[in-house]
Motif scaffolding. Structure first.
Motif, PDB file in Angstrom:
ATOM      1  N   GLU A 234       0.838  -1.191   0.000  1.00 53.23           N
ATOM      2  CA  GLU A 234       0.000   0.000   0.000  1.00 53.23           C
ATOM      3  C   GLU A 234       0.880   1.251   0.000  1.00 53.23           C
ATOM      4  OE1 GLU A 234      -4.330  -0.615   1.422  1.00 53.23           O
ATOM      5  OE2 GLU A 234      -3.027  -0.200   3.135  1.00 53.23           O
ATOM      6  N   GLY A 235       0.556   2.194  -0.878  1.00 49.80           N
ATOM      7  CA  GLY A 235       1.306   3.442  -0.930  1.00 49.80           C
ATOM      8  C   GLY A 235       2.470   3.410  -1.907  1.00 49.80           C
ATOM      9  N   ALA A 236       2.737   2.264  -2.513  1.00 49.03           N
ATOM     10  CA  ALA A 236       3.849   2.169  -3.473  1.00 49.03           C
ATOM     11  C   ALA A 236       3.387   2.603  -4.859  1.00 49.03           C
ATOM     12  CB  ALA A 236       4.372   0.735  -3.524  1.00 49.03           C
ATOM     13  N   SER A 237       4.319   3.095  -5.670  1.00 55.15           N
ATOM     14  CA  SER A 237       4.038   3.347  -7.085  1.00 55.15           C
ATOM     15  C   SER A 237       4.761   2.291  -7.908  1.00 55.15           C
ATOM     16  CB  SER A 237       4.491   4.753  -7.473  1.00 55.15           C
ATOM     17  OG  SER A 237       5.864   4.921  -7.160  1.00 55.15           O
ATOM     18  N   LEU A 238       4.253   2.023  -9.105  1.00 51.38           N
ATOM     19  CA  LEU A 238       4.777   0.907  -9.894  1.00 51.38           C
ATOM     20  C   LEU A 238       6.005   1.287 -10.708  1.00 51.38           C
ATOM     21  CD1 LEU A 238       1.463  -0.722 -11.177  1.00 51.38           C
ATOM     22  CD2 LEU A 238       2.732  -1.122  -9.048  1.00 51.38           C
ATOM     23  N   ILE A 239       6.868   0.328 -10.937  1.00 48.68           N
ATOM     24  CA  ILE A 239       7.997   0.470 -11.861  1.00 48.68           C
ATOM     25  C   ILE A 239       7.696  -0.426 -13.059  1.00 48.68           C
ATOM     26  CG2 ILE A 239      10.463   0.065 -12.218  1.00 48.68           C
ATOM     27  CD1 ILE A 239      10.856   0.460  -9.189  1.00 48.68           C
ATOM     28  N   VAL A 240       7.584   0.192 -14.223  1.00 47.50           N
ATOM     29  CA  VAL A 240       7.168  -0.532 -15.418  1.00 47.50           C
ATOM     30  C   VAL A 240       8.213  -1.575 -15.821  1.00 47.50           C
ATOM     31  CG1 VAL A 240       6.751  -0.278 -17.897  1.00 47.50           C
ATOM     32  CG2 VAL A 240       5.740   1.340 -16.278  1.00 47.50           C
ATOM     33  N   ASN A 241       7.728  -2.730 -16.229  1.00 52.05           N
ATOM     34  CA  ASN A 241       8.577  -3.823 -16.711  1.00 52.05           C
ATOM     35  C   ASN A 241       8.273  -4.025 -18.186  1.00 52.05           C
ATOM     36  OD1 ASN A 241       9.443  -6.362 -17.542  1.00 52.05           O
ATOM     37  ND2 ASN A 241       8.695  -7.447 -15.738  1.00 52.05           N
ATOM     38  N   SER A 242       9.143  -3.519 -19.037  1.00 52.43           N
ATOM     39  CA  SER A 242       8.874  -3.568 -20.478  1.00 52.43           C
ATOM     40  C   SER A 242       9.123  -4.960 -21.045  1.00 52.43           C
ATOM     41  CB  SER A 242       9.755  -2.545 -21.202  1.00 52.43           C
ATOM     42  OG  SER A 242      11.125  -2.795 -20.913  1.00 52.43           O
ATOM     43  N   VAL A 243       9.768  -5.826 -20.270  1.00 51.78           N
ATOM     44  CA  VAL A 243      10.140  -7.141 -20.785  1.00 51.78           C
ATOM     45  C   VAL A 243       9.032  -8.170 -20.574  1.00 51.78           C
ATOM     46  CG1 VAL A 243      11.820  -9.035 -20.603  1.00 51.78           C
ATOM     47  CG2 VAL A 243      12.578  -6.656 -20.364  1.00 51.78           C
ATOM     48  N   SER A 244       8.561  -8.299 -19.329  1.00 44.72           N
ATOM     49  CA  SER A 244       7.598  -9.365 -19.043  1.00 44.72           C
ATOM     50  C   SER A 244       6.383  -8.891 -18.264  1.00 44.72           C
ATOM     51  CB  SER A 244       8.290 -10.502 -18.283  1.00 44.72           C
ATOM     52  OG  SER A 244       8.744 -10.029 -17.024  1.00 44.72           O
ATOM     53  N   ALA A 245       6.142  -7.567 -18.244  1.00 40.93           N
ATOM     54  CA  ALA A 245       4.928  -6.945 -17.695  1.00 40.93           C
ATOM     55  C   ALA A 245       4.866  -6.872 -16.160  1.00 40.93           C
ATOM     56  CB  ALA A 245       3.658  -7.587 -18.241  1.00 40.93           C
ATOM     57  N   ALA A 246       5.237  -7.935 -15.448  1.00 41.12           N
ATOM     58  CA  ALA A 246       5.117  -7.912 -13.979  1.00 41.12           C
ATOM     59  C   ALA A 246       5.927  -6.739 -13.430  1.00 41.12           C
ATOM     60  CB  ALA A 246       5.613  -9.227 -13.390  1.00 41.12           C
ATOM     61  N   PRO A 247       5.270  -5.774 -12.785  1.00 41.30           N
ATOM     62  CA  PRO A 247       5.984  -4.552 -12.405  1.00 41.30           C
ATOM     63  C   PRO A 247       6.807  -4.697 -11.134  1.00 41.30           C
ATOM     64  CG  PRO A 247       3.706  -4.399 -11.717  1.00 41.30           C
ATOM     65  CD  PRO A 247       3.843  -5.720 -12.447  1.00 41.30           C
ATOM     66  N   GLY A 248       7.800  -3.834 -11.009  1.00 40.76           N
ATOM     67  CA  GLY A 248       8.444  -3.593  -9.726  1.00 40.76           C
ATOM     68  C   GLY A 248       7.690  -2.487  -9.022  1.00 40.76           C
ATOM     69  N   PHE A 249       8.220  -1.986  -7.937  1.00 43.40           N
ATOM     70  CA  PHE A 249       7.550  -0.872  -7.276  1.00 43.40           C
ATOM     71  C   PHE A 249       8.524  -0.065  -6.443  1.00 43.40           C
ATOM     72  CE2 PHE A 249       7.000  -4.675  -4.634  1.00 43.40           C
ATOM     73  CZ  PHE A 249       7.453  -4.234  -3.394  1.00 43.40           C
ATOM     74  N   ARG A 250       8.077   1.162  -6.149  1.00 46.15           N
ATOM     75  CA  ARG A 250       8.856   2.070  -5.318  1.00 46.15           C
ATOM     76  C   ARG A 250       8.014   2.464  -4.123  1.00 46.15           C
ATOM     77  NH1 ARG A 250      11.756   7.583  -7.346  1.00 46.15           N
ATOM     78  NH2 ARG A 250      11.991   8.600  -5.340  1.00 46.15           N
ATOM     79  N   ILE A 251       8.561   2.297  -2.941  1.00 48.38           N
ATOM     80  CA  ILE A 251       7.873   2.770  -1.740  1.00 48.38           C
ATOM     81  C   ILE A 251       8.892   3.508  -0.891  1.00 48.38           C
ATOM     82  CG2 ILE A 251       8.153   0.479  -0.629  1.00 48.38           C
ATOM     83  CD1 ILE A 251       5.550   1.143   0.961  1.00 48.38           C
ATOM     84  N   GLY A 252       8.561   4.753  -0.533  1.00 49.29           N
ATOM     85  CA  GLY A 252       9.546   5.595   0.138  1.00 49.29           C
ATOM     86  C   GLY A 252      10.755   5.725  -0.772  1.00 49.29           C
ATOM     87  N   ASN A 253      11.937   5.473  -0.245  1.00 47.26           N
ATOM     88  CA  ASN A 253      13.155   5.556  -1.067  1.00 47.26           C
ATOM     89  C   ASN A 253      13.624   4.181  -1.560  1.00 47.26           C
ATOM     90  OD1 ASN A 253      13.872   4.633   1.466  1.00 47.26           O
ATOM     91  ND2 ASN A 253      15.828   5.721   1.511  1.00 47.26           N
ATOM     92  N   VAL A 254      12.774   3.169  -1.406  1.00 46.51           N
ATOM     93  CA  VAL A 254      13.158   1.798  -1.763  1.00 46.51           C
ATOM     94  C   VAL A 254      12.578   1.404  -3.121  1.00 46.51           C
ATOM     95  CG1 VAL A 254      13.078  -0.629  -1.064  1.00 46.51           C
ATOM     96  CG2 VAL A 254      13.281   1.170   0.679  1.00 46.51           C
ATOM     97  N   HIS A 255      13.456   0.968  -4.023  1.00 49.38           N
ATOM     98  CA  HIS A 255      13.064   0.594  -5.377  1.00 49.38           C
ATOM     99  C   HIS A 255      13.217  -0.906  -5.539  1.00 49.38           C
ATOM    100  CE1 HIS A 255      14.152   4.791  -5.465  1.00 49.38           C
ATOM    101  NE2 HIS A 255      13.444   4.945  -6.566  1.00 49.38           N
ATOM    102  N   VAL A 256      12.094  -1.589  -5.736  1.00 52.90           N
ATOM    103  CA  VAL A 256      12.080  -3.047  -5.750  1.00 52.90           C
ATOM    104  C   VAL A 256      12.016  -3.540  -7.200  1.00 52.90           C
ATOM    105  CG1 VAL A 256      10.768  -5.092  -5.049  1.00 52.90           C
ATOM    106  CG2 VAL A 256      11.028  -3.144  -3.471  1.00 52.90           C
ATOM    107  N   MET A 257      13.055  -4.270  -7.604  1.00 54.68           N
ATOM    108  CA  MET A 257      13.176  -4.671  -9.011  1.00 54.68           C
ATOM    109  C   MET A 257      13.328  -6.179  -9.148  1.00 54.68           C
ATOM    110  SD  MET A 257      15.637  -1.567 -10.367  1.00 54.68           S
ATOM    111  CE  MET A 257      16.984  -1.981  -9.267  1.00 54.68           C
TER     112      MET A 257
END
Lengths: 257, 257
Positions: free
Chosen positions: B128-151
Motif C-alpha cells: 500500500e502506498g507504493a508506485s509501480l515500476i514498469v517492466n517492459s520485458v515481461s509486464a510484472a511490475p516492480g515498485f517504489r515505496i519511500g526511497n526503496v526501489h524493488v526490481m
C-alpha cells in the motif's frame, strides 16, 4: 533439523572498485561455490567501501552470528589497503609487524630482486593473535583471527587462499540438490509447487525463470540434507511438471534450452 | 565537501541462488555502473537469502541511512518470491492486489494467451502506498515505496527497470576519474602515493595490482568531484610514476598490457 548440524558463513567484500563498478566482482561466486562444496551455508554477503568504520561495523555485525567469516580485498601495500587495520580495530588488538609474514615476504623479495621498503612491509602487519594464510601466488599472506579469514581481493590469489584454508574448516552436512526443468512459465506451476513445498518443509524448493530461445521455461531446484526425502520430493515435482506439460500440450525441455 | 552534495545508495540482492553459487550475480556490477553514471555514490551492497526476517532486517538497516535503496530478486509468482511481503512488513503496510498492476498483467496475459491463476496474481500484490515500476520485458511490475526501489532479479528485466526509474532519481555531483598505469608493482610506489594522497585529501587515490603477462603492473585510479584538483593531482601522480619507471629502468606500460 537441529541447529547444531548447520555450519554457516558470511562474506565481506572490501573495495571501492566494486562499488564504483570499475571492477566486476567474481569472488562472491567463487566463495559461494566453495562453501556449497564444503557443506557450509553462506548466509549473507556484504560489499563495503575502503572505509575503516564501514569495515569494522560489517565485521562485528557478522562475526558473532556465523560459524565463519571470510573477507576479500584491501591487504596490499598501499595506503588504501586498510583491512588489517580494520580487523585489528574490530578485535581490539595491536597490529605489529609479524616475523613469520616478514620472513615469507623477504624470501620472495630476495628471489625476485624486489626492494624491501616501508610500503611493502605494510603487508607484514598482522593483528596480534592471528595465524597466517599462505599465499602461494605472491607471498603476501592473509590471516585468520578468531573465526574471521582475511584474504586477498585479486581472484587468483583469493582462490589460492581458499584452497589453503579448506583443510582447517569444519564442513557441515552437505546439502544435495536436484534440478527439474519445465517447459512452462513459473506462473503456470506456482500453485502446485507451493502445495508441494508445504508438504515437504524439509526440502527447500526454488523456482527460477529462464528465458529460452522461443518460450519461457522454469528451473525448479530442490535442496535438502536428507537424500531420501529429496528423492521423494523430486519424484512428486517431476510428476507435477509432467502433468503441466500434458495440460499445456508442450514437450518436456531438453537439457540444452 | 558539504554532506548535502552527496547522493548515496545501497543495493540489496535477494536470492538463495546467489548464496549457493548456483547463479553468478551480474546485477551488482550493473547497479554500480548505473549509480556511477548518475553521480550516485553506491555505499554498500548486501546479498541476503529468501528469508523474511533477513530481508526485512537488511531493508530497515539501510533505508534510513542512504538516499536510495535498490533491491533485486524475489518478485516472481512462486512461493519463494517473498520480497513484496518483506517490504510491506518492513514498512508496516498491507499488501493488497494492486488494480494497475493487475491490469498490466492481464493485458499481457490476454496478448500471450496466458492463463490468469492465483500464482500469477501474486505478482500484482503491491505494498500500500507504493508506485509501480514498469517492466517492459515481461509486464510484472516492480515498485517504489519511500526511497526503496524493488526490481526483478532476472538481469535483462532488472536493467529495463533501472532505465524506467532513472528519470525519477536525483543524481549527485558526478565523480570524475583519471587512471594512471605504472609498469612497477604497487609496493614500489606505495610510499610516494601515500604522500600524494595526504597532500590531496579531496582526490581519492586507489591502487590496484595487475598481473601482466611478464611482470606485475599497477593501475592507479584517482577520483574527485573537482576536475581542476583532479588534473593537478593526476599530473603529480604521473610525474611520480615516471620517476619510478626511470629508477627501475623500465619502459612505461602501453595501453595493452
Amino acid at each position: 533439523m537441529p541447529e547444531n548440524t548447520r555450519v554457516t558463513a558470511a562474506l565481506i567484500v572490501i573495495g571501492d572498485e566494486i562499488l564504483s563498478g570499475r571492477t566486476k566482482d567474481v569472488n562472491i561466486g567463487a566463495v559461494a561455490d566453495f562453501c556449497t562444496d564444503l557443506g557450509i551455508d553462506l548466509k549473507e554477503v556484504r560489499v563495503v567501501a575502503d572505509e575503516m568504520d564501514d569495515i569494522v561495523a560489517a565485521v562485528n555485525a557478522v562475526r558473532a552470528r556465523y560459524t565463519y567469516v571470510f573477507t576479500t580485498g584491501g591487504i596490499g601495500p598501499t595506503h588504501d589497503d586498510i583491512t588489517a587495520d580494520a580487523i585489528a580495530a574490530a578485535f581490539g588488538v595491536a597490529l605489529p609487524i609479524n616475523a613469520e609474514a616478514r620472513a615469507m615476504l623477504e624470501a620472495r623479495w630476495k628471489q625476485t630482486g624486489t626492494e624491501a621498503n616501508e610500503s611493502r612491509l605494510r603487508m607484514a602487519r598482522i593483528p596480534e593473535g592471528a595465524s597466517l594464510i599462505v599465499n602461494s601466488v605472491s607471498a603476501a599472506p592473509g590471516f585468520r583471527i578468531g573465526n574471521v579469514h582475511v584474504m586477498a581481493g585479486v581472484p587468483v590469489i583469493m582462490r589460492a587462499m581458499l584452497e589453503a584454508i579448506a583443510p582447517t574448516l569444519e564442513g557441515g552436512r552437505k546439502v544435495q540438490s536436484v534440478t527439474v526443468k519445465a517447459a512452462v512459465g513459473e506462473g503456470t506451476i506456482g500453485g502446485a509447487l507451493a502445495a508441494l513445498q508445504a508438504e515437504f518443509p524439509d526440502v527447500k524448493m526454488g523456482s527460477y525463470p529462464q528465458m529460452g530461445k522461443d518460450r519461457v521455461m522454469t528451473e525448479l531446484v530442490l535442496r535438502s540434507e536428507d537424500a531420501e526425502r529429496l528423492e521423494l520430493a523430486a519424484g512428486r515435482v517431476r510428476a507435477m511438471v509432467a502433468e503441466a506439460h500434458r495440460l499445456a500440450g508442450v514437450e518436456p525441455p531438453g537439457d540444452a534450452y
